[in-house]
Scaffold this active site. Structure first.
Site, PDB file in Angstrom:
ATOM      1  CG  ASP A 217      -1.996  -1.071   1.154  1.00 26.74           C
ATOM      2  OD1 ASP A 217      -2.022  -1.816   0.153  1.00 26.74           O
ATOM      3  OD2 ASP A 217      -2.775  -1.200   2.103  1.00 26.74           O
ATOM      4  CG  ASP A 244      -3.098  -5.063  -2.884  1.00 22.84           C
ATOM      5  OD1 ASP A 244      -3.063  -5.632  -3.986  1.00 22.84           O
ATOM      6  OD2 ASP A 244      -3.738  -5.516  -1.917  1.00 22.84           O
TER       7      ASP A 244
END
Length: 390
Positions: A217, A244
């Site tokens: 992230d 991600d």
């Protein structure tokens, strides 16, 4: 780092190894030229034209090495009338702190556009932290964030959490419209869980000539709010991570960006993009004229996934409701993709819900059909990647 970006983008262009044509396959769908014509920067930015980021010779405020960026940002916002753009220059140095930008004042923060690595803003802050540890790390002795500060509400919303801090694990949090950032490196060193380098929760954010470093992230564009339109333009930046590492619900254009998947845990969960676009919006992430690369480890393992939808807040695939639940939207076009990708599953099942990837190859397909994933490619080039030598 800027030279690395330029050399990567230029060198990879000449190593064409082939690419899929329309309509692609059930695991890797490709847009037609007519379909792709609607996915342009203008469409994603929706009548917002990002202005040139000016670098004044005399900034309004300056951060010297050893000073607190947060303190200078607070002073700038307090002294502002809320309408005139304020320019803050950060001198070369290593800044171990979090920085929260909150308010209506249009700010431009800049370091060295040609050498963003010279301005390094870093914290090792993990989503698995609890509030007490978070407070001790980012606000030791209560000196950095105080009740009368512009950033207090952002800090307090995290410090008052009863469980883990989640997306509060952020080095730079932008909650200010028309914010501009150029020529800095933002680094979250956490590797045990999510750790965001930069998070945006506002509209008309412009990021240029920056490095964003992390593990999971790394870059959150439009976080914590899936319904409000938040437009972001990212250009000539370098982004690295493993899981991600570009995510969120914003309508974002990422142009001339290098995305590098680093080999930290190599546990098979290497995924680049995780959009969480509202089902009523046609435009999530547009990646254009960019480079997707990775550490040499992936030249032999080929385990990187291009993307997965982030089904925000959904516990299982059975709870997914088309036209109501998030359905991440992404187009990667006119970009180079190294052969680090898992060709059998270039798109993974959705995050949180594990909803399987599903696409439509019909000639008359509806690209906004929310019973399918909205993850597409157009006119990309696949290029060779040199494996690790032994």
């Amino acid at each position: 780092m800027k030279l690395f970006i330029l050399s990567t983008l230029l060198a990879l262009t000449w190593l064409r190894c082939g690419a899929l044509d329309y309509p692609g396959t059930e695991t890797r769908p490709i847009l037609s030229e007519e379909e792709a014509s609607q996915y342009t920067p203008e469409s994603y930015l929706s009548e917002w034209m990002p202005e040139y980021i000016a670098i004044p010779e005399e900034p309004d405020f300056e951060v010297q090495a050893g000073d607190s960026i947060q303190k200078v940002v607070n002073d700038a916002i307090r002294d502002s009338d809320g309408t005139r753009r304020i320019y803050i220059k950060i001198q070369a140095g290593h800044y171990m702190e979090t920085v929260y930008i909150n308010g209506e004042t249009p700010l431009t923060i800049f370091g060295d556009p040609d050498n963003p690595e010279n301005i390094h803003i870093m914290t090792n802050i993990s989503a698995q932290m609890r509030a007490a540890e978070y407070q001790s790390m980012v606000n030791e002795n209560g000196e950095r964030y105080q009740e009368d500060d512009p950033a207090w509400d952002l800090y307090n919303s995290c410090a008052s959490k009863t469980g883990v801090i989640g997306s509060c694990a952020t080095v730079l949090w932008v909650n200010s419209p028309e914010f501009q950032l150029q020529g800095v490196t933002i680094h979250n060193g956490a590797t045990d869980a999510q750790g965001i380098a930069i998070k945006t929760t506002s509209d008309k954010v412009h990021l240029k000539n920056c490095n964003f470093l992390g593990f999971q992230d790394t870059v959150g564009l439009g976080v914590d709010n899936g319904s409000q339109l938040e437009r972001v333009f990212v250009e000539w930046c370098y982004v690295e991570g493993e899981v991600d590492y570009v995510f969120g619900s914003a309508s974002a254009v990422l142009e001339n960006v290098v995305f590098r998947t680093v080999a930290i845990k190599t546990n098979g969960s290497q995924i680049i993009f995780a959009p969480s676009t509202a089902p009523t919006r046609s435009f999530g992430f547009l990646v254009i004229n960019s480079s997707i690369t990775g550490d040499s480890y992936y030249a032999t393992s080929h385990q990187v996934s291009l993307a997965r939808s982030w089904d925000r807040g959904i516990a299982s695939a059975d709870l997914y409701i088309p036209d109501e639940s998030p359905n991440g939207q992404l187009v990667i076009r006119e970009s180079t993709i190294e052969d680090i990708i898992n060709l059998e599953a270039p798109y993974s099942a959705a995050a949180t819900s594990s909803r399987p990837f599903k696409t439509d190859l019909k000639p008359d397909r509806n690209l906004d059909n929310n019973t399918h994933n909205r993850l597409w490619e157009f006119n990309n080039m696949e290029v060779a990647k040199t494996p690790i030598s032994h």
